[in-house]
Design a protein around this motif. Structure first.
Motif, short mmCIF file in Angstrom:
data_model
loop_
_atom_site.label_atom_id
_atom_site.label_comp_id
_atom_site.label_asym_id
_atom_site.label_seq_id
_atom_site.Cartn_x
_atom_site.Cartn_y
_atom_site.Cartn_z
N ILE A 73 -2.91 -1.55 7.86
CA ILE A 73 -3.03 -0.14 7.46
C ILE A 73 -3.49 0.73 8.62
O ILE A 73 -3.11 1.87 8.73
N ARG A 74 -4.28 0.16 9.52
CA ARG A 74 -4.67 0.94 10.71
C ARG A 74 -3.44 1.22 11.58
O ARG A 74 -3.28 2.31 12.09
N GLU A 128 -7.83 -10.22 4.61
CA GLU A 128 -8.44 -8.88 4.62
C GLU A 128 -8.38 -8.27 6.02
O GLU A 128 -8.09 -7.09 6.18
N GLN A 164 0.84 -1.19 0.00
CA GLN A 164 0.00 0.00 0.00
C GLN A 164 0.88 1.24 0.00
O GLN A 164 1.92 1.26 0.66
N PHE A 205 -4.86 -7.14 6.51
CA PHE A 205 -4.58 -5.92 5.75
C PHE A 205 -5.13 -4.70 6.49
O PHE A 205 -4.46 -3.69 6.64
N ILE A 206 -6.35 -4.85 6.99
CA ILE A 206 -6.97 -3.74 7.72
C ILE A 206 -6.14 -3.40 8.96
O ILE A 206 -5.86 -2.25 9.25
#
Lengths: 302, 251
Positions: free
Chosen positions: A297-298, A290, A203, A293-294
């Protein structure tokens, strides 16, 4: 088969790639998973020698992307993100053209494209521009394979493709893997990560994590719960009042609640009990890519 | 066709009424005799494989394509004769096109507001609301091109609602955005629906199909299935919408 050493690349003020560093083994199916704008296409362009990195080195099949681009082009197949066949040529003409480009004939390597080509055969006289989306991708894959490459680069082959056609495409990739072709594939669909041998979660030009799907899931930190609800919007609004260190987000028909430890979990449970939602079943659940991933990024935003 | 429609509440007038709607291109039947209603404030998921006829159907519902036969009323207007009125009363957003990248954030909102003839004062109010709600104060004067994709998609959604349409059509609005933004986006959808905006959405993410009040699955131009996700799963005895989709699309 692929060696990416500390690659960085900027466009004006945008840092498209920052210190990307990983390897892909021979015969491995490696997934680059991340949203649009993550830098996936820039990395592909570097590896297929269409652009140079600002810093770092990369090797494809042992060849340096900076110097040996001619050799690299011979051993790779590349499926770009945009449809890039000749729309006015028929399916057969496109395939024949790409075979000839590499000094090959379709017959020579027919065996490798056979399972895919067979599905296209009824349309072989149709112009490529007139094919449906899924069929276009299959033809493009044939054209990228017809010279029997050692490494296949697939840039978002399933974006905008419906779930049924996506599954078919991944079945094809599994077959190709058996023929010992190394595959680097990018995708914004998190569920496709589990179909790869290893994945890199990317990302904003940064690699968040690299590993096998299992190892990434095992590295999820804290506790994850799942609550089935038909009243998602209300519960989410309610949870925004809860004073605990936790995150929550809808996950299909479930609400996922992630907490760092038992103490915070208790706070959330108590809160839900007070608001009359105690009867709702909260079950500990296994995280998916998923969820990971969350979390990643958090974590980065904090 | 299996009809599993829940009985809609009788008192509210449907936002979308579609009866036996058909579109032919020469001999090819792109949309084949579809019938359904969408009530006000409902989130209606329109699913199907590539080439199933979704885009053709949406174009007819948006007053952009003349149907071959059947009936369709969108926000009370006739899709055969009142395309212009339909376009005034709907919002539209897709993954491919929604905003002008070479214009600033404020210019985009202004452009859409002006197209829909919003009075200056109201336009200004709504522009401020959008920018505050999306926390975009610091880049209100930036070109849309420079925004991260997620912000761009949220802005596109808010802009598509600037004239307060009765219905919003969303064509794969979350394709390619990261999982957090995808969820923020759905929050905005829920919010709009709670204010009685009718949401008509297509998506290839089956987890998003779970978030819809009802879904409709299209294959070969025809409606295969309509219903509330929970009821559909129960009646087909499967666990999630992914399985429902596969049952009806893979032959």
């Amino acid at each position: 088969m692929l060696k990416i050493e500390n690659i960085s690349k900027s466009f004006k003020t945008v840092k498209a790639l920052q210190n990307i560093d990983f390897e892909v083994n021979e015969g491995e199916l490696f997934g680059l998973v991340g949203p649009d704008g993550a830098g996936k296409t820039t990395l592909f362009n570097i590896l297929v020698t269409l652009t140079h990195p600002d810093e770092g080195k990369a090797f494809v099949g042992g060849f340096d992307v900076g110097k040996d681009y001619r050799k690299i082009k011979e051993i790779i197949g590349y499926l770009p993100g945009q449809f890039s066949l000749y729309a006015d040529l028929s399916c057969y003409e496109n395939l024949d053209f790409f075979a000839t480009l590499y000094g090959n004939t379709i017959e020579e390597n027919y065996e490798i494209i056979k399972p895919i080509w067979r599905q296209l055969e009824p349309f072989k006289k149709r112009r490529a521009g007139k094919l449906s989306g899924g069929m276009k991708q299959k033809l493009a894959l044939c054209c990228a394979l017809v010279h029997r490459p050692l490494v296949l680069f697939l840039d978002e082959p399933t974006t905008g493709v419906d779930p049924v056609s996506r599954r078919e495409f991944w079945d094809i990739l599994k077959e190709l893997k058996k023929k010992n072709i190394t595959i680097l594939v990018s995708t914004p669909y998190m569920d496709e990560a589990s179909l790869c041998d290893r994945v890199g979660l990317i990302q904003d030009g940064k690699m968040l994590k690299i590993g096998t799907p299992t190892s990434i899931v095992n590295d999820f930190s804290g506790m994850l719960f799942s609550m089935r609800t038909n009243d998602m919007y209300r519960i989410i609004k309610q949870l925004s009042q809860c004073n605990a260190d936790f995150t929550y987000y809808p996950f299909g028909q479930h609400l996922h609640i992630a907490t760092p430890n038992q103490e915070e979990t208790d706070k959330v449970f108590n809160f839900l009990e007070q608001t009359g939602d105690k009867k709702r079943e909260m079950k500990a659940t296994k995280p998916t890519i998923e969820d990971c991933f969350i979390q990643l990024i958090r974590g980065k935003m904090k | 066709m299996m009809n599993m429609t829940n009985t809609l509440s009788e008192h509210s007038e449907p936002s979308i009424i579609v009866r036996n709607l058909t579109k032919k291109f020469g001999d090819f039947v792109a949309v084949n005799d579809i019938t359904f209603e969408v009530k006000k404030g409902e989130i209606f998921g329109f699913l199907g494989a590539n080439g199933a006829g979704k885009t053709t159907a949406i174009k007819m519902l948006c007053g952009l394509l003349y149907p071959t036969s059947g009936e369709a009323y969108i926000a009370g207007y006739n899709a055969f004769t009142q395309g212009k009125e339909i376009r005034k009363n709907i919002g539209y957003m897709s993954q491919r096109f929604s905003l002008y990248e070479d214009l600033k954030v404020t210019e985009n909102i202004e452009l859409f507001g002006t197209i829909y003839h919003l009075p200056k004062k109201i336009l200004k109010e709504r522009m401020n609301q959008i920018i505050t709600r999306l926390n975009m104060e610091s880049y209100a004067d930036d070109l849309v091109r420079s925004l991260p994709l997620g912000q761009r998609q949220k802005l596109a959604f808010a802009t598509a609602l600037v004239h307060e349409p009765e219905i919003i059509f969303l064509d794969e609005p979350t394709s390619g955005v990261d999982p957090l933004v995808r969820r923020e986006f759905w929050n905005m959808i829920y919010d709009a629906a709670s204010k009685d905006v009718t949401v008509f959405i297509t998506t290839h993410y089956m987890d998003e199909a779970e978030y819809c009040d009802r879904v409709c699955i299209l294959a070969d131009g025809a409606v295969q299935l309509i219903g509330n996700p929970e009821d559909l799963k129960q009646q087909l005895n499967v666990h999630n919408m992914d399985e429902v989709f596969f049952k009806f699309v893979k032959r």
